[in-house]
Design a protein around this motif. Structure first.
Motif, PDB file in Angstrom:
ATOM      1  N   ILE A 189      15.991 -19.794 -14.195  1.00 53.33           N
ATOM      2  CA  ILE A 189      14.551 -20.031 -14.225  1.00 53.33           C
ATOM      3  C   ILE A 189      13.806 -18.718 -14.088  1.00 53.33           C
ATOM      4  CG2 ILE A 189      12.655 -21.089 -12.934  1.00 53.33           C
ATOM      5  CD1 ILE A 189      14.517 -23.297 -12.158  1.00 53.33           C
ATOM      6  N   GLY A 190      12.721 -18.595 -14.837  1.00 57.64           N
ATOM      7  CA  GLY A 190      11.800 -17.483 -14.627  1.00 57.64           C
ATOM      8  C   GLY A 190      10.547 -18.076 -14.029  1.00 57.64           C
ATOM      9  N   TYR A 191       9.974 -17.398 -13.058  1.00 51.33           N
ATOM     10  CA  TYR A 191       8.841 -17.990 -12.368  1.00 51.33           C
ATOM     11  C   TYR A 191       7.793 -16.920 -12.126  1.00 51.33           C
ATOM     12  CZ  TYR A 191       6.279 -20.391  -8.609  1.00 51.33           C
ATOM     13  OH  TYR A 191       5.312 -20.982  -7.827  1.00 51.33           O
ATOM     14  N   MET A 192       6.573 -17.225 -12.505  1.00 49.19           N
ATOM     15  CA  MET A 192       5.486 -16.291 -12.245  1.00 49.19           C
ATOM     16  C   MET A 192       4.455 -17.088 -11.468  1.00 49.19           C
ATOM     17  SD  MET A 192       3.406 -14.179 -15.059  1.00 49.19           S
ATOM     18  CE  MET A 192       1.871 -13.375 -14.640  1.00 49.19           C
ATOM     19  N   SER A 193       4.318 -16.755 -10.195  1.00 49.36           N
ATOM     20  CA  SER A 193       3.432 -17.564  -9.358  1.00 49.36           C
ATOM     21  C   SER A 193       1.992 -17.124  -9.551  1.00 49.36           C
ATOM     22  CB  SER A 193       3.841 -17.442  -7.895  1.00 49.36           C
ATOM     23  OG  SER A 193       3.565 -16.151  -7.430  1.00 49.36           O
ATOM     24  N   GLN A 194       1.094 -17.952  -9.040  1.00 49.00           N
ATOM     25  CA  GLN A 194      -0.334 -17.700  -9.211  1.00 49.00           C
ATOM     26  C   GLN A 194      -0.699 -16.400  -8.502  1.00 49.00           C
ATOM     27  OE1 GLN A 194      -3.477 -20.315  -7.508  1.00 49.00           O
ATOM     28  NE2 GLN A 194      -2.702 -21.692  -9.061  1.00 49.00           N
ATOM     29  N   LYS A 195      -1.093 -15.419  -9.226  1.00 49.82           N
ATOM     30  CA  LYS A 195      -1.641 -14.160  -8.681  1.00 49.82           C
ATOM     31  C   LYS A 195      -0.665 -13.195  -8.019  1.00 49.82           C
ATOM     32  CE  LYS A 195      -6.233 -15.964  -8.129  1.00 49.82           C
ATOM     33  NZ  LYS A 195      -6.975 -16.765  -7.199  1.00 49.82           N
ATOM     34  N   PHE A 196       0.107 -13.634  -6.991  1.00 56.08           N
ATOM     35  CA  PHE A 196       0.863 -12.619  -6.259  1.00 56.08           C
ATOM     36  C   PHE A 196       2.343 -12.700  -6.542  1.00 56.08           C
ATOM     37  CE2 PHE A 196      -2.690 -14.198  -3.811  1.00 56.08           C
ATOM     38  CZ  PHE A 196      -3.438 -13.051  -3.731  1.00 56.08           C
ATOM     39  N   SER A 197       2.796 -12.071  -7.605  1.00 56.33           N
ATOM     40  CA  SER A 197       4.223 -12.145  -7.854  1.00 56.33           C
ATOM     41  C   SER A 197       4.867 -10.778  -7.821  1.00 56.33           C
ATOM     42  CB  SER A 197       4.495 -12.856  -9.167  1.00 56.33           C
ATOM     43  OG  SER A 197       3.500 -12.549 -10.074  1.00 56.33           O
ATOM     44  N   LEU A 198       4.103  -9.774  -7.453  1.00 53.77           N
ATOM     45  CA  LEU A 198       4.687  -8.436  -7.352  1.00 53.77           C
ATOM     46  C   LEU A 198       4.429  -7.899  -5.956  1.00 53.77           C
ATOM     47  CD1 LEU A 198       3.413  -6.843 -10.661  1.00 53.77           C
ATOM     48  CD2 LEU A 198       5.703  -7.649 -10.218  1.00 53.77           C
ATOM     49  N   TYR A 199       5.251  -6.934  -5.570  1.00 50.74           N
ATOM     50  CA  TYR A 199       5.044  -6.298  -4.276  1.00 50.74           C
ATOM     51  C   TYR A 199       4.110  -5.112  -4.454  1.00 50.74           C
ATOM     52  CZ  TYR A 199       8.647  -9.344  -2.675  1.00 50.74           C
ATOM     53  OH  TYR A 199       9.361 -10.462  -2.348  1.00 50.74           O
ATOM     54  N   ASN A 200       2.935  -5.221  -3.833  1.00 49.05           N
ATOM     55  CA  ASN A 200       1.927  -4.182  -3.994  1.00 49.05           C
ATOM     56  C   ASN A 200       2.342  -2.857  -3.394  1.00 49.05           C
ATOM     57  OD1 ASN A 200       0.092  -5.661  -5.385  1.00 49.05           O
ATOM     58  ND2 ASN A 200      -0.956  -6.425  -3.562  1.00 49.05           N
ATOM     59  N   ASP A 201       3.218  -2.906  -2.385  1.00 48.54           N
ATOM     60  CA  ASP A 201       3.587  -1.665  -1.710  1.00 48.54           C
ATOM     61  C   ASP A 201       4.823  -1.010  -2.323  1.00 48.54           C
ATOM     62  OD1 ASP A 201       5.132  -3.736  -0.895  1.00 48.54           O
ATOM     63  OD2 ASP A 201       5.032  -3.320   1.241  1.00 48.54           O
ATOM     64  N   MET A 202       5.185  -1.457  -3.530  1.00 48.46           N
ATOM     65  CA  MET A 202       6.280  -0.783  -4.218  1.00 48.46           C
ATOM     66  C   MET A 202       5.758  -0.280  -5.560  1.00 48.46           C
ATOM     67  SD  MET A 202       9.782  -2.722  -3.356  1.00 48.46           S
ATOM     68  CE  MET A 202       9.696  -4.145  -4.384  1.00 48.46           C
ATOM     69  N   SER A 203       6.452   0.697  -6.131  1.00 46.36           N
ATOM     70  CA  SER A 203       6.017   1.194  -7.430  1.00 46.36           C
ATOM     71  C   SER A 203       6.396   0.167  -8.509  1.00 46.36           C
ATOM     72  CB  SER A 203       6.663   2.545  -7.727  1.00 46.36           C
ATOM     73  OG  SER A 203       8.039   2.365  -7.943  1.00 46.36           O
ATOM     74  N   ILE A 204       5.825   0.348  -9.687  1.00 48.66           N
ATOM     75  CA  ILE A 204       6.103  -0.573 -10.794  1.00 48.66           C
ATOM     76  C   ILE A 204       7.607  -0.596 -11.069  1.00 48.66           C
ATOM     77  CG2 ILE A 204       5.714  -0.948 -13.257  1.00 48.66           C
ATOM     78  CD1 ILE A 204       3.004   0.521 -12.819  1.00 48.66           C
ATOM     79  N   LYS A 205       8.195   0.605 -11.076  1.00 47.47           N
ATOM     80  CA  LYS A 205       9.618   0.719 -11.356  1.00 47.47           C
ATOM     81  C   LYS A 205      10.444  -0.026 -10.302  1.00 47.47           C
ATOM     82  CE  LYS A 205      13.061   4.288 -12.031  1.00 47.47           C
ATOM     83  NZ  LYS A 205      13.355   5.682 -11.719  1.00 47.47           N
ATOM     84  N   GLU A 206      10.088   0.180  -9.044  1.00 45.24           N
ATOM     85  CA  GLU A 206      10.839  -0.474  -7.968  1.00 45.24           C
ATOM     86  C   GLU A 206      10.744  -1.994  -8.078  1.00 45.24           C
ATOM     87  OE1 GLU A 206      10.611   2.864  -4.403  1.00 45.24           O
ATOM     88  OE2 GLU A 206       8.921   1.547  -4.771  1.00 45.24           O
ATOM     89  N   ASN A 207       9.564  -2.482  -8.423  1.00 45.59           N
ATOM     90  CA  ASN A 207       9.404  -3.918  -8.612  1.00 45.59           C
ATOM     91  C   ASN A 207      10.324  -4.424  -9.716  1.00 45.59           C
ATOM     92  OD1 ASN A 207       7.462  -5.633  -7.102  1.00 45.59           O
ATOM     93  ND2 ASN A 207       6.098  -3.918  -7.493  1.00 45.59           N
TER      94      ASN A 207
END
Lengths: 388, 650
Positions: free
Chosen positions: B412-430
């Motif tokens: 399954i791939g899941y993209m939740s409403q609004k907050f699905s990435l860690y803001n305190d990590m870089s794009i690459k780290e995410n």
């Protein structure tokens, strides 16, 4: 085989990498795990030190002999007491104590020398301002110590001076207190040894639980928890990965604290230092365990911290870390028995000061291990229920 | 007096050669703009175009670097008592009640206490919120919060209202109500300047300016902008959408007869210069290739078409590398990916979801739509295994038990409403984290990451902290992160919220490509124009699935007709019609009046026209329009409400 798969699996590696990346960015967290505990250790240990000095002592010497003067000078020569004046009646000295001009008073009876010479025990009255019960008890202890030394100087003639201690409000009642103690392990009676080893465990639990609660609740607070729960990683993997960097940082703190205990407070290291570190590691995990469980019941870092303010003082007071564990009332004793602070302070004290090994400390290790396993399992079980 | 000074004298808002720099960044690069009193003026543009900076200067909370910004002839800073400013973030106190919030805002602006009460009650009545006077602001729905924020801004009786993306995250029903309110206020003489990423909202403005990279590219009424494209929109229904799209893509180009092609759920939309010539071309190419042409309809282009065409001319199109897909799921096509029978969820005494049954097959794009509180999010959480249903059977990725196991989640791939990435990590780290935790093979990670960065337009910025990205970009990265492991089932919860139209197109192109490769996709959105790109739609009202079908089927199943009137006094006409029709049936789009009727169209036009004219107003044009999906959605919700299905107001 399964364990190896778990430890070196790609998912746990990814999770660990993520947690360390986040901690690395959170400089403030790393700092707050190392700097304040070190300061707290120094501060608490100096302030909570039970050593009392310069107590104001009043004297009534009815005997007025060289022997009685010898006793008074022995008392005032010590650092504990400072001569604050001679009195002629018990009532006047009682007044001075109640006004706070004196902390303690000593009454040497007129037949002091005669009785001593006759080889009979003699009773010296000791009045204490028990308003501060703790200080009074300590003053009594000092006076007894002094009289013990004094008795020795009297030689092996079988003569003993004896103190009778009376608390200020009950001047007329007379009681006897005879004391012969031998101070093992801490012959210098250095109070900081007790305090510093107690504070050590307290700091681990306090910092461990708050930091763990804050960092666990962060996912929920920022709304990333759903995304994390949807990924194929198991809850154990998620929690282990969350705990790892915190454990690492807290262990750094333990190393700093140990250095301070050794070099600033001069606590002897009689036992194996690995025993101490093993105990500290388990204590850290218990602290983190408390934090992760708290986190699953709260919705924000703020709430988690408030909740830990409720839990931590309770654990602190019922731990025997700074006050004797025996002083905790009976109905709270079960808490003392499972309290990780208590068990760690036993491990720290015994191994450092007494040099005890696993053969005597295994029950404490066992309790700490069970506590950790229960807490972590509870948080794993609660973790998935968080969304409902 | 110079020409511009005359203009300034009659303008409510006058901006001339406005610049705003932040260090080296030029946010606003010399824009000029005039808004007339009583006008609703829309600023539309992609993320980071300079909209918010312009608002902040006008609201007097920030100095411009150079240029003039004046409100009724006064510098913006001195005219603060004349302006009401609504920011993107709710500016309410959640722990105060509705009335207390209003009183506080009034007190701050030194409105006399009895005036605050009087005006507060008037606006609450106008916004249909007087029942909620004593409710805590934090417990209002998103739409009601925005209406309350509006009421607070209105209590000091400003002459100009500045609204910066006021409806992001607000559901279609609340949004329609919010806009009805704005139309009402503007008709009362209030000047409104508003920014929005939703182009169907821009249709309700009197005039619109397209702002891009700190410059205004295009200004005019929605009709003028649409006409400036000099093209028609052709809706093409064919048996094989992806096949036809592929062929037409090779024919389309800015200098060709067919300018552009966009795929929708059950049709293709073509922008063509001459419909007849284009039709000939289509017949000559599609039929020899074995494709059918089932239906062709010609219509006016939408504002979105204009927007996309303008940005394209500016070279802003997202050119992403093709997705390095290695593991298709074509063999699964036709099987049920997500199945639910009589799904039910109760929270205590409250039933959030009632007997929802649906089947989503591999290769299908299913859109789940509903107002806030309709039970959409709860349904998705049950469908993806995050939440245990109270009753009902579930089937996910071919399994009916153990839906919470890691092996199911792996697919399954899941993209939740609004907050699905860690803001305190870089794009690459995410990206590395999601690739790692989903076990994307080492050798594919590099090219997957390269693809996500190119899809997001963030090449070379992989070391930037994710938290510093604007919402629209974050959504693109999050989408990329969610599909790196090529899941066979994809859940997308409001994936395009805050994403500008061009990027939204790139999203949908990708979603279609994934579906073609066999992925089952469940998507939610508040943006109904976007929902037309789904193969099938389900409407939820009060925890129930009330309507289901393809976009065209749903629209044609909607009984009744949409009538469009141009009237000399649109506001008065709307007020009058609302008194004897149900409120939701009448709404104002700019200067056009939309009336939804269940009667026969021609008769209804005659009846309504004579009613308006009897009241002393003049009907300039009257015609039958076509339902938008939003019209259908709103009437479905309203009809369900009349049948006693109340949408939760909490």
């Amino acid at each position: 085989m399964k364990l190896i798969q778990f430890l070196f699996g790609y998912r746990i590696r990814a999770l660990l990498k993520k947690e360390f990346a986040q901690i690395r960015r959170d400089r403030r967290l790393a700092m707050s795990l190392i700097l304040p505990p070190v300061l707290q250790l120094l501060l608490f240990s100096f302030v909570l030190n039970a050593t009392v000095s310069n107590l104001k002592l009043g004297i009534i010497d009815e005997s007025r002999t060289p022997e009685s003067r010898n006793l008074t000078s022995t008392l005032t020569e010590s650092k504990s007491f400072r001569m604050a004046g001679y009195y002629y009646s018990v009532d006047k000295m009682g007044d001075a104590i109640s006004k706070g001009e004196l902390d303690a008073g000593v009454v040497i009876p007129h037949d002091y020398t005669g009785e001593l010479e006759r080889g009979r025990p003699v009773t010296v009255q000791f009045l204490l301002n028990a308003m501060n019960a703790n200080t009074a008890a300590i003053a009594q202890g000092y006076a007894e110590g002094v009289i013990l030394t004094y008795n020795r100087t009297l030689g092996a003639q079988g003569i003993h001076a004896r103190f009778s201690q009376i608390a200020a409000p009950a001047l007329s009642r007379k009681g006897l207190a005879l004391m012969t103690s031998t101070y093992l392990y801490n012959p210098g009676l250095v109070g900081t040894w007790f305090v510093v080893t107690g504070i050590f465990g307290l700091l681990i639990i306090l910092n461990g639980s708050i930091v763990a609660a804050t960092s666990m609740v962060k996912e929920r607070e920022q709304g990333t928890i759903e995304q994390l729960l949807m990924c194929p990683a198991g809850t154990y993997e998620i929690i282990v990965a969350k705990i790892a960097p915190l454990f690492f940082l807290l262990f750094m703190m333990v190393l700093f604290a140990t250095a301070i205990i050794k070099f600033v407070f001069d606590v002897p290291f009689e036992g194996n230092i690995l025993i101490l570190f093993a105990g500290a590691a388990l204590c850290i995990l218990s602290g983190i365990g408390i934090g992760t469980v708290l986190a699953t019941f709260t919705h924000s870092a703020f709430q988690a911290q408030l909740t830990s303010f409720f839990v931590n003082p309770l654990l602190t007071t019922a731990s025997g870390a700074v006050t004797p564990a025996e002083a905790v009332p009976g109905w709270l004793q079960p808490l003392v028995r499972i309290n990780p602070i208590r068990h760690f302070s036993v491990i720290a004290r015994s191994s450092m000061i007494k040099g005890s090994g696993l053969e005597t400390l295994w029950p404490n290790f066992l309790v700490l291990s069970i506590f950790t396993v229960v807490m972590v399992s509870l948080s794993v079980w609660r973790f998935r229920k968080q969304l409902s | 007096m110079t020409a511009s000074a005359t203009e300034a004298a009659v303008s409510a808002i006058h901006i001339e050669d406005l610049w705003k720099r932040y260090g080296k960044v030029e946010a606003v690069r010399g824009i000029s703009l005039d808004v007339r009193p009583g006008e609703i003026f829309g600023l539309i543009g992609p993320d980071g175009a300079g909209k918010t900076s312009t608002f902040q200067v006008l609201a007097g909370v920030m100095e411009a670097t150079s240029g003039t910004a004046s409100i009724f002839g006064k510098p913006a800073r001195d005219a603060r008592s004349e302006t009401g400013y609504l920011t993107q973030v709710f500016s309410l106190y959640p722990d105060l009640t509705v009335l207390e919030n209003i009183r506080y805002m009034g007190d701050l602006r030194r409105v006399p206490p009895d005036e605050i009460t009087r005006r507060g009650q008037r606006y609450l009545r106008m916004f249909d919120m007087d029942r909620f006077e004593d409710r805590l602001a934090g417990r209002l729905s998103g739409g009601m919060k925005q209406k309350l924020a509006l009421a607070c801004a209105l209590v000091p009786e400003p002459r100009v209202l500045l609204l910066d993306e006021p409806t992001t995250g607000v559901d279609p029903v609340s949004r329609r109500e919010f806009w009805d309110t704005l139309a009402h206020l503007a008709a009362g003489g209030l000047t409104i300047l508003l920014a929005t990423p939703y182009l169907d909202e821009a249709e309700r403005c009197h005039r619109v300016a397209l702002i891009h990279q700190g410059l205004i590219q295009n200004t005019g009424t929605p009709a003028e902008l649409r006409a400036s494209l000099n093209s028609k929109r052709m809706e093409l229904h064919t048996s094989n959408l992806s096949g036809a799209e592929e062929i037409i893509n090779t024919l389309a180009g800015p200098d060709q007869e067919i300018v552009d092609v966009q795929r929708f759920g059950d049709r293709l939309d073509l922008i063509v210069r001459h419909p007849d010539a284009a039709e000939v071309i289509l017949r000559d190419t599609l039929i020899p290739a074995g494709l059918t042409i089932d239906d062709i309809r010609i219509d006016e282009p939408t504002l979105e078409n204009t927007f996309v065409a303008t940005l394209r001319n500016l070279g802003q199109e997202v050119h992403s590398e093709p997705f390095p897909g290695r593991h298709g799921h074509a063999e699964l096509k036709g099987q049920v990916a997500i199945g639910a029978t009589n799904l039910r969820k109760e929270f205590g005494a409250f039933t959030a979801v009632k007997d929802v049954s649906l089947d989503i097959k591999y290769g299908e794009i299913y859109g789940l739509l509903g107002a806030n509180g309709a039970g959409k999010t709860t349904t998705i959480k049950m469908l993806c295994g995050l939440l245990e249903p109270t009753f009902g059977k579930m089937q996910l990725a071919g399994k009916s038990g153990g839906l919470r196991s890691g092996s199911v989640r792996q697919r399954i791939g899941y993209m939740s409403q609004k907050f699905s990435l860690y803001n305190d990590m870089s794009i690459k780290e995410n990206l590395e984290f999601f690739a790692g935790v989903y076990g994307v093979p080492e050798e594919e990670r590099e090219e997957k990451m390269r693809w996500v960065l190119s899809f997001s337009g963030l090449e070379g910025k992989q070391d930037q902290l994710t938290g510093s990205l604007p919402q629209g970009w974050k959504q693109r990265v999050a989408f990329g992160a969610a599909i790196q492991h090529e899941p066979s089932i994809l859940f997308l919860d409001e994936p395009t919220s805050g994403v500008d139209p061009l990027a939204r197109r790139a999203f949908w192109t990708m979603i279609n490509r994934l579906a073609d490769a066999g992925t089952a996709i469940l998507v939610t959105t508040h943006y109904l124009e976007e929902a037309e790109q789904c193969n099938r739609l389900g409407f939820m009202v009060a925890g129930e699935l009330v309507t289901e079908g393809s976009p065209t089927a749903i629209k044609s199943a909607q009984g009744g007709h949409l009538l469009e009137f141009v009237v000399d006094q649109p506001q008065r006409a709307m007020e009058m019609l609302k008194t004897d029709e149900e409120r939701w049936r009448v709404s104002l789009f700019g200067d056009r009046l939309h009336v939804i009727t269940d009667d026969e169209a021609a008769a209804a036009i005659r009846a309504t026209t004579s009613r308006i004219e009897l009241a002393g107003m003049k009907v300039i044009t009257a015609r039958e329009g076509r339902f938008s999906l939003e019209d259908v959605f709103i009437s479905v919700v309203e009809k369900a409400r009349q049948q006693g299905k109340f949408v939760s107001e909490d």
